[in-house]
Design a protein around this motif. Structure first.
Motif, PDB file in Angstrom:
ATOM      1  N   LEU A   4       0.835  -1.210   0.000  1.00 25.48           N
ATOM      2  CA  LEU A   4       0.000   0.000   0.000  1.00 25.48           C
ATOM      3  C   LEU A   4       0.862   1.249   0.000  1.00 25.48           C
ATOM      4  O   LEU A   4       0.580   2.213  -0.719  1.00 25.48           O
ATOM      5  CB  LEU A   4      -0.918  -0.007   1.222  1.00 25.48           C
ATOM      6  CG  LEU A   4      -1.800   1.237   1.404  1.00 25.48           C
ATOM      7  CD1 LEU A   4      -2.727   1.425   0.226  1.00 25.48           C
ATOM      8  CD2 LEU A   4      -2.588   1.142   2.712  1.00 25.48           C
ATOM      9  N   LEU A   5       1.928   1.251   0.798  1.00 28.26           N
ATOM     10  CA  LEU A   5       2.812   2.412   0.852  1.00 28.26           C
ATOM     11  C   LEU A   5       3.460   2.670  -0.499  1.00 28.26           C
ATOM     12  O   LEU A   5       3.539   3.812  -0.955  1.00 28.26           O
ATOM     13  CB  LEU A   5       3.880   2.197   1.932  1.00 28.26           C
ATOM     14  CG  LEU A   5       4.881   3.333   2.120  1.00 28.26           C
ATOM     15  CD1 LEU A   5       4.172   4.609   2.545  1.00 28.26           C
ATOM     16  CD2 LEU A   5       5.943   2.948   3.148  1.00 28.26           C
ATOM     17  N   GLY A   6       3.906   1.603  -1.154  1.00 24.48           N
ATOM     18  CA  GLY A   6       4.504   1.758  -2.478  1.00 24.48           C
ATOM     19  C   GLY A   6       3.519   2.319  -3.490  1.00 24.48           C
ATOM     20  O   GLY A   6       3.855   3.188  -4.295  1.00 24.48           O
ATOM     21  N   TYR A   7       2.289   1.831  -3.435  1.00 25.38           N
ATOM     22  CA  TYR A   7       1.254   2.332  -4.339  1.00 25.38           C
ATOM     23  C   TYR A   7       0.965   3.803  -4.085  1.00 25.38           C
ATOM     24  O   TYR A   7       0.856   4.603  -5.023  1.00 25.38           O
ATOM     25  CB  TYR A   7      -0.025   1.514  -4.160  1.00 25.38           C
ATOM     26  CG  TYR A   7      -1.216   2.132  -4.853  1.00 25.38           C
ATOM     27  CD1 TYR A   7      -1.409   1.988  -6.224  1.00 25.38           C
ATOM     28  CD2 TYR A   7      -2.143   2.890  -4.127  1.00 25.38           C
ATOM     29  CE1 TYR A   7      -2.486   2.588  -6.858  1.00 25.38           C
ATOM     30  CE2 TYR A   7      -3.228   3.482  -4.761  1.00 25.38           C
ATOM     31  CZ  TYR A   7      -3.397   3.318  -6.129  1.00 25.38           C
ATOM     32  OH  TYR A   7      -4.462   3.918  -6.746  1.00 25.38           O
ATOM     33  N   LEU A   8       0.845   4.187  -2.814  1.00 22.75           N
ATOM     34  CA  LEU A   8       0.540   5.584  -2.476  1.00 22.75           C
ATOM     35  C   LEU A   8       1.663   6.517  -2.922  1.00 22.75           C
ATOM     36  O   LEU A   8       1.404   7.624  -3.402  1.00 22.75           O
ATOM     37  CB  LEU A   8       0.310   5.716  -0.973  1.00 22.75           C
ATOM     38  CG  LEU A   8      -0.996   5.124  -0.437  1.00 22.75           C
ATOM     39  CD1 LEU A   8      -1.008   5.179   1.084  1.00 22.75           C
ATOM     40  CD2 LEU A   8      -2.197   5.853  -1.009  1.00 22.75           C
ATOM     41  N   ILE A   9       2.909   6.083  -2.774  1.00 24.21           N
ATOM     42  CA  ILE A   9       4.036   6.911  -3.209  1.00 24.21           C
ATOM     43  C   ILE A   9       3.981   7.144  -4.715  1.00 24.21           C
ATOM     44  O   ILE A   9       4.116   8.278  -5.203  1.00 24.21           O
ATOM     45  CB  ILE A   9       5.369   6.259  -2.802  1.00 24.21           C
ATOM     46  CG1 ILE A   9       5.534   6.294  -1.275  1.00 24.21           C
ATOM     47  CG2 ILE A   9       6.549   6.963  -3.475  1.00 24.21           C
ATOM     48  CD1 ILE A   9       6.747   5.541  -0.772  1.00 24.21           C
ATOM     49  N   LYS A  10       3.751   6.077  -5.467  1.00 23.03           N
ATOM     50  CA  LYS A  10       3.691   6.200  -6.929  1.00 23.03           C
ATOM     51  C   LYS A  10       2.503   7.062  -7.357  1.00 23.03           C
ATOM     52  O   LYS A  10       2.635   7.937  -8.225  1.00 23.03           O
ATOM     53  CB  LYS A  10       3.593   4.813  -7.558  1.00 23.03           C
ATOM     54  CG  LYS A  10       4.822   3.946  -7.343  1.00 23.03           C
ATOM     55  CD  LYS A  10       4.586   2.531  -7.845  1.00 23.03           C
ATOM     56  CE  LYS A  10       5.774   1.641  -7.544  1.00 23.03           C
ATOM     57  NZ  LYS A  10       5.535   0.236  -7.954  1.00 23.03           N
ATOM     58  N   SER A  11       1.342   6.810  -6.757  1.00 26.30           N
ATOM     59  CA  SER A  11       0.154   7.584  -7.106  1.00 26.30           C
ATOM     60  C   SER A  11       0.320   9.059  -6.748  1.00 26.30           C
ATOM     61  O   SER A  11      -0.096   9.949  -7.497  1.00 26.30           O
ATOM     62  CB  SER A  11      -1.067   6.997  -6.390  1.00 26.30           C
ATOM     63  OG  SER A  11      -2.239   7.682  -6.745  1.00 26.30           O
ATOM     64  N   THR A  12       0.952   9.335  -5.609  1.00 24.47           N
ATOM     65  CA  THR A  12       1.187  10.716  -5.193  1.00 24.47           C
ATOM     66  C   THR A  12       2.120  11.435  -6.164  1.00 24.47           C
ATOM     67  O   THR A  12       1.900  12.607  -6.511  1.00 24.47           O
ATOM     68  CB  THR A  12       1.784  10.748  -3.777  1.00 24.47           C
ATOM     69  OG1 THR A  12       0.865  10.147  -2.862  1.00 24.47           O
ATOM     70  CG2 THR A  12       2.070  12.171  -3.332  1.00 24.47           C
ATOM     71  N   ILE A  13       3.157  10.742  -6.615  1.00 22.37           N
ATOM     72  CA  ILE A  13       4.084  11.337  -7.592  1.00 22.37           C
ATOM     73  C   ILE A  13       3.332  11.665  -8.881  1.00 22.37           C
ATOM     74  O   ILE A  13       3.516  12.744  -9.474  1.00 22.37           O
ATOM     75  CB  ILE A  13       5.256  10.383  -7.867  1.00 22.37           C
ATOM     76  CG1 ILE A  13       6.133  10.245  -6.612  1.00 22.37           C
ATOM     77  CG2 ILE A  13       6.093  10.866  -9.039  1.00 22.37           C
ATOM     78  CD1 ILE A  13       7.227   9.212  -6.730  1.00 22.37           C
ATOM     79  N   CYS A  14       2.455  10.750  -9.319  1.00 14.47           N
ATOM     80  CA  CYS A  14       1.693  10.982 -10.551  1.00 14.47           C
ATOM     81  C   CYS A  14       0.783  12.200 -10.413  1.00 14.47           C
ATOM     82  O   CYS A  14       0.774  13.079 -11.289  1.00 14.47           O
ATOM     83  CB  CYS A  14       0.867   9.742 -10.891  1.00 14.47           C
ATOM     84  SG  CYS A  14       1.839   8.305 -11.390  1.00 14.47           S
ATOM     85  N   ILE A  15       0.017  12.258  -9.335  1.00 14.52           N
ATOM     86  CA  ILE A  15      -0.893  13.389  -9.139  1.00 14.52           C
ATOM     87  C   ILE A  15      -0.119  14.696  -9.062  1.00 14.52           C
ATOM     88  O   ILE A  15      -0.492  15.695  -9.700  1.00 14.52           O
ATOM     89  CB  ILE A  15      -1.725  13.199  -7.854  1.00 14.52           C
ATOM     90  CG1 ILE A  15      -2.726  12.064  -8.017  1.00 14.52           C
ATOM     91  CG2 ILE A  15      -2.474  14.484  -7.495  1.00 14.52           C
ATOM     92  CD1 ILE A  15      -3.556  11.792  -6.776  1.00 14.52           C
TER      93      ILE A  15
END
Length: 332
Positions: A4-15
């Motif tokens: 979940l942490l890895g996903y949130l980091i990637k999604s945050t970078i994209c946004i």
């Protein structure tokens, strides 16, 4: 939690990257329909990109031999094979490291969960307030909408197919207000706000998400104002009504309010009749950025290429030992 942490980091970078590019290129352009679509696309793509798994073009099977009595794994002929090897420390070190990571993991999980819970409760409260307002108000069923007239003083607003306004506003300015809120219903702006609220629920720690939400609500108002002016409404009377209704009334976060965004920006945009459709080419800037994000986060490969013409021996020792050539000859 690590996944979940890895996903949130990637999604945050994209946004963050996509939204900053939007502010740099198109925020000040009066391309309201395009800007609205672009902000919604940024939300959807940023959520989806880390979940996309690009296909692996080449695959090669590997025969692995396990020697339990020696705690060894033999992997033959690693030519042109990509594989990730995780080093496992000794039993004693593993226990200590796990305890430390769990404490940090638990703290991170608790902080994140508290943030999600807080925003979820705020979302429920906002929906409950609107629901209670509609329950305690007489609702008149119209052809394309439902009209709720409130005895108290509230800012005129729309939510879904409901238009909510005070009886005094209905008596004094119902023509302009109804046209405004019907435009919000026509463009389905409520669903935009619900989408951004859901994304904000899981990205509460990212301040750019809050700014994106504010920009989206502002663009919605610009879009409605332009629609009304093109329909033939008197611009001066409409602007004076906006100024008059700008202060002193209660507003609801999830509803499209008649006077929600900054009045100065709305009047400036209404008086800006310059056609800037030629600037729409800037949207092409987002295409290579999205492709780069797909390559960086979509494939999600962390493989370490290894090349070897001889078998590779991976040892998992529970106590320190120096392996000699005779040990390998015995195993092979």
């Amino acid at each position: 939690m690590e996944t979940l942490l890895g996903y949130l980091i990637k999604s945050t970078i994209c946004i963050s990257i996509l939204y900053l590019v939007f502010r740099w290129t198109l925020k000040r352009e009066n391309l309201f329909a395009l800007n609205r679509f672009l902000l919604l696309a940024i939300l959807v793509s940023s959520v989806a990109i880390p979940l996309i798994k690009l296909p692996v073009l080449f695959h090669q099977s590997i025969d692995i031999k396990v020697f339990p009595e020696k705690n060894l794994i033999a992997i033959p002929n690693m030519d042109d094979v990509a594989m990730q090897i995780t080093t496992i420390p000794t039993t004693q070190n593993t226990t200590v490291s796990t305890e430390r990571s769990l404490s940090v993991e638990q703290l991170t999980t608790i902080i994140y969960a508290l943030g999600v819970l807080t925003l979820f409760m705020a979302l429920l409260i906002a929906l409950t307030k609107i629901g209670l307002l509609l329950i305690n108000t007489t609702v008149y069923r119209k052809k394309n909408y439902n009209l709720a007239l409130v005895n108290s003083t509230v800012s005129p607003m729309s939510f879904g197919k409901f238009i909510i306004m005070s009886k005094q506003d209905y008596k004094d300015n119902r023509k302009e207000i109804l046209k405004h809120e019907l435009a919000h219903i026509k463009f389905k702006h409520t669903y935009d706000l619900l989408l951004v609220e859901l994304v904000k629920l899981f990205h509460w720690f990212n301040p750019l998400v809050y700014q994106l939400r504010n920009d989206l609500k502002e663009i919605q108002e610009f879009q409605v104002d332009r629609h009304l002016l093109r329909s033939g409404i008197n611009s001066q009377e409409y602007q004076l009504l906006l100024i008059k209704k700008c202060v002193g009334t209660e507003r609801y976060a999830l509803a499209n309010s008649f006077n929600h965004c900054q009045i100065k920006n709305r009047i400036v945009m209404m008086n800006n009749s310059k056609n800037r459709k030629g600037k729409s080419w800037k949207v092409a800037i987002f295409l290579p950025i999205v492709l780069l994000m797909l390559m960086a986060f979509g494939n999600n490969r962390s493989d370490i290429p290894l090349k070897s013409s001889t078998p590779v021996i991976v040892g998992i020792a529970q106590e320190k030992k120096i392996w000699t050539e005779s040990d390998f000859e015995t195993i092979t």
